[in-house]
Motif scaffolding. Structure first.
Motif, PDB file in Angstrom:
ATOM      1  N   ILE A  95      37.539  41.406  48.404  1.00  0.00           N
ATOM      2  CA  ILE A  95      36.610  42.510  48.182  1.00  0.00           C
ATOM      3  C   ILE A  95      35.204  42.048  48.528  1.00  0.00           C
ATOM      4  CG2 ILE A  95      35.742  44.172  46.513  1.00  0.00           C
ATOM      5  CD1 ILE A  95      38.265  43.727  44.884  1.00  0.00           C
ATOM      6  N   VAL A  96      34.516  42.797  49.353  1.00  0.00           N
ATOM      7  CA  VAL A  96      33.143  42.487  49.736  1.00  0.00           C
ATOM      8  C   VAL A  96      32.198  43.000  48.661  1.00  0.00           C
ATOM      9  CG1 VAL A  96      31.346  42.864  51.474  1.00  0.00           C
ATOM     10  CG2 VAL A  96      33.730  42.567  52.175  1.00  0.00           C
ATOM     11  N   PRO A  97      31.275  42.179  48.146  1.00  0.00           N
ATOM     12  CA  PRO A  97      30.320  42.656  47.134  1.00  0.00           C
ATOM     13  C   PRO A  97      29.503  43.844  47.654  1.00  0.00           C
ATOM     14  CG  PRO A  97      30.288  40.261  47.270  1.00  0.00           C
ATOM     15  CD  PRO A  97      31.141  40.728  48.403  1.00  0.00           C
ATOM     16  N   GLY A  98      29.353  44.851  46.810  1.00  0.00           N
ATOM     17  CA  GLY A  98      28.603  46.041  47.187  1.00  0.00           C
ATOM     18  C   GLY A  98      29.388  47.061  47.963  1.00  0.00           C
ATOM     19  N   SER A  99      30.660  46.821  48.211  1.00  0.00           N
ATOM     20  CA  SER A  99      31.470  47.760  48.978  1.00  0.00           C
ATOM     21  C   SER A  99      32.159  48.749  48.044  1.00  0.00           C
ATOM     22  CB  SER A  99      32.521  47.014  49.807  1.00  0.00           C
ATOM     23  OG  SER A  99      33.433  46.342  48.956  1.00  0.00           O
ATOM     24  N   VAL A 100      32.587  49.864  48.601  1.00  0.00           N
ATOM     25  CA  VAL A 100      33.319  50.892  47.871  1.00  0.00           C
ATOM     26  C   VAL A 100      34.655  51.079  48.568  1.00  0.00           C
ATOM     27  CG1 VAL A 100      33.353  53.282  47.085  1.00  0.00           C
ATOM     28  CG2 VAL A 100      31.203  52.016  47.117  1.00  0.00           C
ATOM     29  N   VAL A 101      35.732  50.814  47.834  1.00  0.00           N
ATOM     30  CA  VAL A 101      37.086  50.882  48.375  1.00  0.00           C
ATOM     31  C   VAL A 101      37.793  52.074  47.731  1.00  0.00           C
ATOM     32  CG1 VAL A 101      39.278  49.677  48.675  1.00  0.00           C
ATOM     33  CG2 VAL A 101      37.129  48.390  48.682  1.00  0.00           C
ATOM     34  N   LEU A 102      38.311  52.966  48.557  1.00  0.00           N
ATOM     35  CA  LEU A 102      39.053  54.133  48.084  1.00  0.00           C
ATOM     36  C   LEU A 102      40.540  53.858  48.231  1.00  0.00           C
ATOM     37  CD1 LEU A 102      39.118  57.113  47.134  1.00  0.00           C
ATOM     38  CD2 LEU A 102      39.052  57.770  49.556  1.00  0.00           C
ATOM     39  N   VAL A 103      41.269  53.898  47.113  1.00  0.00           N
ATOM     40  CA  VAL A 103      42.721  53.692  47.105  1.00  0.00           C
ATOM     41  C   VAL A 103      43.375  55.027  46.774  1.00  0.00           C
ATOM     42  CG1 VAL A 103      44.638  52.419  46.104  1.00  0.00           C
ATOM     43  CG2 VAL A 103      42.428  51.298  46.388  1.00  0.00           C
ATOM     44  N   ALA A 104      44.111  55.576  47.727  1.00  0.00           N
ATOM     45  CA  ALA A 104      44.722  56.897  47.560  1.00  0.00           C
ATOM     46  C   ALA A 104      46.236  56.758  47.592  1.00  0.00           C
ATOM     47  CB  ALA A 104      44.253  57.854  48.649  1.00  0.00           C
ATOM     48  N   GLY A 105      46.905  57.693  46.930  1.00  0.00           N
ATOM     49  CA  GLY A 105      48.360  57.688  46.911  1.00  0.00           C
ATOM     50  C   GLY A 105      48.883  58.837  46.081  1.00  0.00           C
ATOM     51  N   GLU A 106      50.173  59.078  46.159  1.00  0.00           N
ATOM     52  CA  GLU A 106      50.809  60.169  45.435  1.00  0.00           C
ATOM     53  C   GLU A 106      50.831  59.870  43.937  1.00  0.00           C
ATOM     54  OE1 GLU A 106      54.641  60.743  47.055  1.00  0.00           O
ATOM     55  OE2 GLU A 106      53.929  61.467  48.998  1.00  0.00           O
ATOM     56  N   LEU A 179      33.184  43.494  39.070  1.00  0.00           N
ATOM     57  CA  LEU A 179      33.991  44.500  39.742  1.00  0.00           C
ATOM     58  C   LEU A 179      34.046  45.726  38.856  1.00  0.00           C
ATOM     59  CD1 LEU A 179      36.013  45.405  41.985  1.00  0.00           C
ATOM     60  CD2 LEU A 179      37.819  44.365  40.609  1.00  0.00           C
ATOM     61  N   ALA A 180      33.914  46.904  39.461  1.00  0.00           N
ATOM     62  CA  ALA A 180      34.007  48.170  38.738  1.00  0.00           C
ATOM     63  C   ALA A 180      35.121  49.005  39.351  1.00  0.00           C
ATOM     64  CB  ALA A 180      32.685  48.931  38.786  1.00  0.00           C
ATOM     65  N   LEU A 210      28.149  56.836  43.302  1.00  0.00           N
ATOM     66  CA  LEU A 210      28.772  55.524  43.140  1.00  0.00           C
ATOM     67  C   LEU A 210      28.460  54.601  44.304  1.00  0.00           C
ATOM     68  CD1 LEU A 210      32.280  56.547  41.742  1.00  0.00           C
ATOM     69  CD2 LEU A 210      30.437  55.411  40.504  1.00  0.00           C
ATOM     70  N   ILE A 211      28.428  55.144  45.507  1.00  0.00           N
ATOM     71  CA  ILE A 211      28.094  54.324  46.674  1.00  0.00           C
ATOM     72  C   ILE A 211      26.656  53.833  46.588  1.00  0.00           C
ATOM     73  CG2 ILE A 211      27.767  54.399  49.176  1.00  0.00           C
ATOM     74  CD1 ILE A 211      30.169  56.288  49.305  1.00  0.00           C
ATOM     75  N   ASP A 212      25.743  54.710  46.198  1.00  0.00           N
ATOM     76  CA  ASP A 212      24.340  54.314  46.074  1.00  0.00           C
ATOM     77  C   ASP A 212      24.171  53.229  45.018  1.00  0.00           C
ATOM     78  OD1 ASP A 212      21.425  54.790  46.657  1.00  0.00           O
ATOM     79  OD2 ASP A 212      21.439  55.328  44.531  1.00  0.00           O
ATOM     80  N   THR A 213      24.870  53.364  43.885  1.00  0.00           N
ATOM     81  CA  THR A 213      24.780  52.350  42.831  1.00  0.00           C
ATOM     82  C   THR A 213      25.403  51.039  43.283  1.00  0.00           C
ATOM     83  OG1 THR A 213      24.878  54.090  41.147  1.00  0.00           O
ATOM     84  CG2 THR A 213      25.384  51.850  40.437  1.00  0.00           C
ATOM     85  N   ALA A 214      26.527  51.099  43.973  1.00  0.00           N
ATOM     86  CA  ALA A 214      27.188  49.879  44.437  1.00  0.00           C
ATOM     87  C   ALA A 214      26.318  49.122  45.435  1.00  0.00           C
ATOM     88  CB  ALA A 214      28.533  50.233  45.071  1.00  0.00           C
ATOM     89  N   VAL A 219      27.381  45.694  43.470  1.00  0.00           N
ATOM     90  CA  VAL A 219      28.583  45.680  42.631  1.00  0.00           C
ATOM     91  C   VAL A 219      29.709  46.353  43.406  1.00  0.00           C
ATOM     92  CG1 VAL A 219      29.647  46.510  40.501  1.00  0.00           C
ATOM     93  CG2 VAL A 219      27.287  45.687  40.481  1.00  0.00           C
ATOM     94  N   PRO A 220      30.819  45.680  43.651  1.00  0.00           N
ATOM     95  CA  PRO A 220      31.940  46.331  44.344  1.00  0.00           C
ATOM     96  C   PRO A 220      32.619  47.347  43.444  1.00  0.00           C
ATOM     97  CG  PRO A 220      32.567  44.126  43.681  1.00  0.00           C
ATOM     98  CD  PRO A 220      31.103  44.262  43.343  1.00  0.00           C
ATOM     99  N   VAL A 221      33.035  48.456  44.032  1.00  0.00           N
ATOM    100  CA  VAL A 221      33.661  49.549  43.290  1.00  0.00           C
ATOM    101  C   VAL A 221      34.989  49.890  43.949  1.00  0.00           C
ATOM    102  CG1 VAL A 221      33.465  51.954  42.559  1.00  0.00           C
ATOM    103  CG2 VAL A 221      31.442  50.485  42.542  1.00  0.00           C
ATOM    104  N   LEU A 222      36.043  49.913  43.136  1.00  0.00           N
ATOM    105  CA  LEU A 222      37.347  50.392  43.583  1.00  0.00           C
ATOM    106  C   LEU A 222      37.542  51.791  43.026  1.00  0.00           C
ATOM    107  CD1 LEU A 222      39.652  47.265  43.109  1.00  0.00           C
ATOM    108  CD2 LEU A 222      38.416  47.992  45.131  1.00  0.00           C
ATOM    109  N   LEU A 223      37.713  52.746  43.902  1.00  0.00           N
ATOM    110  CA  LEU A 223      37.760  54.159  43.535  1.00  0.00           C
ATOM    111  C   LEU A 223      39.150  54.709  43.816  1.00  0.00           C
ATOM    112  CD1 LEU A 223      35.974  56.532  42.542  1.00  0.00           C
ATOM    113  CD2 LEU A 223      35.428  56.986  44.942  1.00  0.00           C
TER     114      LEU A 223
END
Length: 467
Positions: A95-106, A179-180, A210-214, A219-223
């Motif tokens: 995970i890259v610091p300050g990045s926002v990762v979107l995890v999608a699924g059913e 990590l958030a 959330l992107i602006d705060t990250a 702070v990396p954020v997993l969404l």
């Protein structure tokens, strides 16, 4: 006073428009269009510039805002390991610091379990910092029960159950976690904008905040993101453009296999795939998925053949099983699982015309093991070999694999990245590979290559030709 505009939003797929419909024009669902009022910000004083009209005032910018690209540092960013090598592979190394990762699924696929276990791994490895897990769908007690089941209980793992965006941003700013994790984007609501929870306006506002705060706090954020019935990510399409990484968590609810794919990645490749195994104790990574897609039988069994398919940079073994029976119906039955039904119809005709094996009046059942997919054209030779093996009642040796595409003229065509597949076959103990003609010599220690030009040649090499 701010003006309001009436918009109509689909609660299922996030479509928005100025007119109400009984049926959503995007996803086709009935009764999902709802009315909401979106506030418009008051127009600022127009800038008096000759020949130009603007609602935004220009701000004075210091000299430090601009830097030549040659003076920008290229220091490597220290990535945060997730505790899963497969997850790190998909993200490009962590995970890259300050990045926002979107995890999608059913629903029920295991997104929350994967991220909660990731939070436990990061909290266990980084004792000097906290990990924040915000749930908008479950209470703290429910999250604690699931964390105890999967072994993710750590002292520096902080839990919060809220759906208010301002509260989430305040917790991130106050704790400055390593990590958030926010579960999920469709349940968090901002009080500053109108719109229903999960609507286009709310999802866009939540993601932007959330992107602006990250980016500001590094702070990396997993969404977590929901998906619609057709499998696409719910909400506006701009959500995928705003975040840095989009991961799709896929799998069949009837099997334990889960696949994590990177649809978009600003910090790594998008053709990587991670394999996971869903169990009652949580999610376990599968570093070598060969055992999942191959049957444990040691003796050769008729009607089976192994091929190798590509999924990103990874070569996966797929065992194709076929059953041929005499049909008692006017129209023979064709049942497939993990294989393209149209492809089976075409290969059956090619097998009859160029392989002299007539299966047109038989019931055909073709399947793969453990939910594997053999829909790549390079799997044609293995499918035909399995059908011929079942029809002739002759087993193919367990140490033999077949790779190649079959054309309508009965020719065996090359497969992309064949050498990569062959090296994986040799690593798993295969000694013979039936392959198309090689464009250049390939030397794979321990693997004997049998080059075939036509389908007839392939059946002869496998011992399945008509005697």
């Amino acid at each position: 006073m701010a003006k309001t505009s009436v918009q109509y939003l689909c609660s299922e797929c996030g479509w928005s428009g100025p007119k109400w419909y009984g049926r959503c024009p995007e996803c086709g669902q009935w009764g999902t269009i709802e009315e909401f009022h979106e506030a418009r910000p008051a127009a600022a004083t127009r800038t008096a510039a000759p020949g130009r009209t603007s609602r935004t005032k220009a701000l004075s910018v210091g000299d430090g805002a601009l830097r030549p690209i040659t003076e920008v540092g290229t220091e490597s960013v220290s990535r945060i390991p997730t505790g899963f090598c497969e997850f790190d592979r998909v993200l490009g190394g962590g995970i890259v610091p300050g990045s926002v990762v979107l995890v999608a699924g059913e629903p029920g696929i295991g997104k929350s379990t994967l991220l909660l276990e990731t939070a436990g791994n990061v909290a266990r490895a980084r004792r000097d910092g906290a990990v924040l897990y915000v749930s908008g769908e479950e209470s703290q007690a429910q999250v604690r029960m699931r964390a105890a089941r999967i072994g993710a209980v750590e002292g520096n793992l902080l839990l919060a159950a809220t759906t208010d965006l301002a509260t989430v941003l305040g917790l991130i700013e106050r704790e400055r976690p390593a990590l958030a994790i926010v579960d999920s984007a469709q349940t968090i609501v901002s009080q500053d904008v109108d719109g229903i929870s999960g609507g286009s306006t709310q999802v866009r506002e939540v993601a932007s905040a959330l992107i602006d705060t990250a980016k500001t706090l590094d702070v990396p954020v997993l969404l977590v993101g929901h998906v619609t019935k057709d499998g696409s990510i719910a909400g506006p399409r701009t959500l995928e453009h705003l975040v840095d990484v989009v991961c799709q968590f896929e799998g069949d609810s009837e099997t334990a296999l889960r696949m994590l794919r990177a649809v978009k990645n600003r910090f790594g490749p998008t053709d990587e795939v991670g394999c996971f195994d869903m169990s009652g104790e949580g999610i376990e990574e599968v570093r070598d998925p060969a055992g999942l897609f191959l049957s444990p039988a040691d003796a050769p069994v008729e009607g089976t053949c192994v091929t190798f398919t590509l999924d990103g940079h990874r070569s996966l073994p797929i065992e194709v099983q076929a059953l041929v029976t005499t049909s008692v119906l006017p129209t023979p039955r064709r049942a497939v699982n993990g294989v393209d039904a149209n492809r089976i119809a075409m290969l059956t005709a090619v097998l009859y015309r160029h392989g002299r094996i007539n299966l047109l009046s038989n019931d055909l059942y073709v399947s793969t093991i453990a939910g594997g997919l053999a829909k790549e054209p390079a799997c044609d030779l293995a499918i035909v070999a399995a059908l011929a093996s079942a029809a002739r009642s002759r087993a193919i040796p367990r140490t033999t694999c077949a790779i190649g595409e079959i054309s309508l003229t009965g020719q065996v065509r090359p497969a992309p990245r064949l050498e990569h597949r062959l090296r994986e076959a040799a690593r798993l103990g295969f000694t013979t590979a039936v392959v198309p003609p090689l464009r250049r010599p390939v030397d794979v220690p321990g693997l004997r290559l049998v080059e075939v030009v036509t389908l007839r040649d392939a059946l002869d090499a496998l011992g399945l030709a008509k005697r």
